[in-house]
Design an enzyme around this catalytic site. Structure first.
Site, PDB file in Angstrom:
ATOM      1  N   GLY A  21       0.829  -1.213   0.000  1.00 56.78           N
ATOM      2  CA  GLY A  21       0.000   0.000   0.000  1.00 56.78           C
ATOM      3  C   GLY A  21       0.855   1.252   0.000  1.00 56.78           C
ATOM      4  O   GLY A  21       0.561   2.219   0.708  1.00 56.78           O
ATOM      5  N   ALA A  22       1.915   1.254  -0.831  1.00 58.47           N
ATOM      6  CA  ALA A  22       2.898   2.341  -0.788  1.00 58.47           C
ATOM      7  C   ALA A  22       2.583   3.465  -1.762  1.00 58.47           C
ATOM      8  O   ALA A  22       3.366   4.401  -1.880  1.00 58.47           O
ATOM      9  CB  ALA A  22       4.297   1.782  -1.087  1.00 58.47           C
ATOM     10  N   THR A  24       0.090   5.610  -1.610  1.00 57.62           N
ATOM     11  CA  THR A  24      -0.521   6.796  -1.014  1.00 57.62           C
ATOM     12  C   THR A  24      -0.403   6.734   0.508  1.00 57.62           C
ATOM     13  O   THR A  24       0.026   5.722   1.065  1.00 57.62           O
ATOM     14  CB  THR A  24      -2.017   6.915  -1.450  1.00 57.62           C
ATOM     15  N   ILE A  26       0.204   6.725   4.418  1.00 58.39           N
ATOM     16  CA  ILE A  26       1.318   6.385   5.306  1.00 58.39           C
ATOM     17  C   ILE A  26       2.333   5.482   4.599  1.00 58.39           C
ATOM     18  O   ILE A  26       3.546   5.606   4.793  1.00 58.39           O
ATOM     19  CB  ILE A  26       0.747   5.729   6.575  1.00 58.39           C
ATOM     20  N   GLY A  27       1.837   4.601   3.745  1.00 55.43           N
ATOM     21  CA  GLY A  27       2.741   3.709   3.005  1.00 55.43           C
ATOM     22  C   GLY A  27       3.631   4.499   2.063  1.00 55.43           C
ATOM     23  O   GLY A  27       4.830   4.215   1.933  1.00 55.43           O
ATOM     24  N   SER A 149      -3.588  -0.189  14.728  1.00 50.22           N
ATOM     25  CA  SER A 149      -4.364   1.036  14.962  1.00 50.22           C
ATOM     26  C   SER A 149      -4.800   1.077  16.424  1.00 50.22           C
ATOM     27  O   SER A 149      -4.949   0.040  17.079  1.00 50.22           O
ATOM     28  CB  SER A 149      -5.608   1.005  14.073  1.00 50.22           C
ATOM     29  N   TYR A 182     -13.212  -3.817  11.402  1.00 52.64           N
ATOM     30  CA  TYR A 182     -11.923  -3.124  11.252  1.00 52.64           C
ATOM     31  C   TYR A 182     -11.099  -3.315  12.527  1.00 52.64           C
ATOM     32  O   TYR A 182      -9.917  -3.670  12.468  1.00 52.64           O
ATOM     33  CB  TYR A 182     -12.137  -1.631  10.986  1.00 52.64           C
TER      34      TYR A 182
END
Ligand code: NAP
Length: 310
Positions: A21-22, A24, A26-27, A149, A182
């Site tokens: 997930g890089a 956008t 935090i990634g 989280s 989640y």
């Protein structure tokens, strides 16, 4: 050390990092910072166009950076297997795997029939890690960092029966609230980290497993959440100055601080862990239940059919 910032990130030259997930959020901030310090970074993303755009953006600020992209859709075990194969073919060694990608606010199932947030956030990363682990195991100082989280505190995985709703084939599953699912997936991220660390340590491996959470950060994470949930969360993140770069600091510290040890969890050090610079933080008692960690591990192996070498 009071404030750990990107300036504390050690030289990454010679290190190889895979970040999920890089493209956008935090990634992206994690990949950019690692690349700027000299790491060879592989951006593992589900949309190759978005991944290539991210590569171009990183290259603008770090023209020397060595960057690659791999297609990875964590909602599909077939895609995870193909991505792992590609990664293994292209990389003889991995120093750092950052399990960062995540979704929230979505309901439904993955193509394999798993509840979608549990499938993407936990099972996809469980499978990916197991499938590329042989590239980390020989590497001294190698790390697996998984992003959890604050929401993990509201998650429950009381026993393996609680995982039954994660399968389409199960009957009698109660309708599930996406906030609860989640939270459960983020609890699973932590339980996975602790069990992985236990197993790595028992095997005498040089690889360690750590976790991090960003507090809050103004990213695209709430794109599928209802407006009443998205707007206040983004507003708070903005008011607190939680940029993706600030959100990435706990991940970067877990990934590269020479003082960080396996089994540790990093998050913002300020009030309620929603702001401030990264430090070691505590996770919920539920995340520490070693019996449940083992059961979650065994269930995850069964569900993904990815069997770890220990
Ligand atoms: N931002 C916060 O306030 C916050 C708070 C607590 C925890 N976190 C955690 O931080 C991590 C990063 O989130 P973020 O805030 O940076 O969110 P984001 O901006 O929405 O980025 C999420 C990343 O995950 C990718 N992704 C989503 N589904 C995927 C799939 N099926 N396969 C592969 N990649 C997938 C997205 O790809 P696309 O762009 O293609 O969709 C994107 O690159 C997540 O694990 C999240 O749970 C964030």
């Amino acid at each position: 050390m009071s404030e750990w910032t990107e300036d504390h990130l050690p030289d990454q030259r010679g290190r190889v990092a895979v970040v999920t997930g890089a493209n956008t959020g935090i990634g992206f901030a994690t990949a950019r910072a690692l690349a700027a310090r000299g790491a060879h970074v592989v951006l593992a993303c589900r949309d190759l166009d978005r991944a290539r755009t991210a590569v171009d953006r990183i290259a603008q600020s770090a023209p020397e950076a060595r960057l690659d992209v791999v297609r990875l859709d964590l909602a599909s075990l077939a895609s995870v297997r193909a991505a792992a194969e590609e990664i293994r073919e292209r990389l003889p060694r991995i120093d750092l795997l950052v399990n960062n990608a995540g979704i929230t606010g979505l309901r439904g199932r993955t193509g394999d029939g798993f509840e979608v947030q549990f499938g993407v956030n936990h099972l996809g990363h469980f499978a990916l890690t197991g499938l590329v682990l042989d590239r980390l195991l020989p590497v001294p100082g190698s790390r697996v960092v998984t992003v959890s989280s604050i929401a993990h505190r509201y998650g429950r995985i009381d026993d393996v029966d609680d995982l039954r709703p994660a399968r389409d084939t199960d009957t009698g599953a109660r309708p599930e609230n996406s906030v609860f699912t989640y939270a459960r997936s983020k609890l699973a991220n932590l339980m996975f980290t602790y069990e992985l660390q236990r197993r790595l340590s028992a095997a005498g491996a040089p690889t360690t497993a750590l976790a991090a959470h960003p507090g809050g950060a103004s990213t695209e994470i709430f794109r599928n959440s209802p407006g009443w949930f998205r707007a206040p969360n983004l507003l708070i993140a903005k008011l607190l100055g939680r940029s993706p770069e600030m959100g990435a600091l706990p991940t970067l510290r877990a990934a590269a601080d020479p003082e960080a040890r396996g089994g540790e969890y990093y998050g913002p050090g300020g009030l309620f862990e929603v702001q401030g610079y990264p430090r070691r933080v505590a996770s919920s008692p539920r995340s520490r239940d070693a019996d449940n960690q083992r059961r979650l591990w065994e269930a995850s192996e069964r569900l993904t059919e990815v069997i770890y070498p220990f």
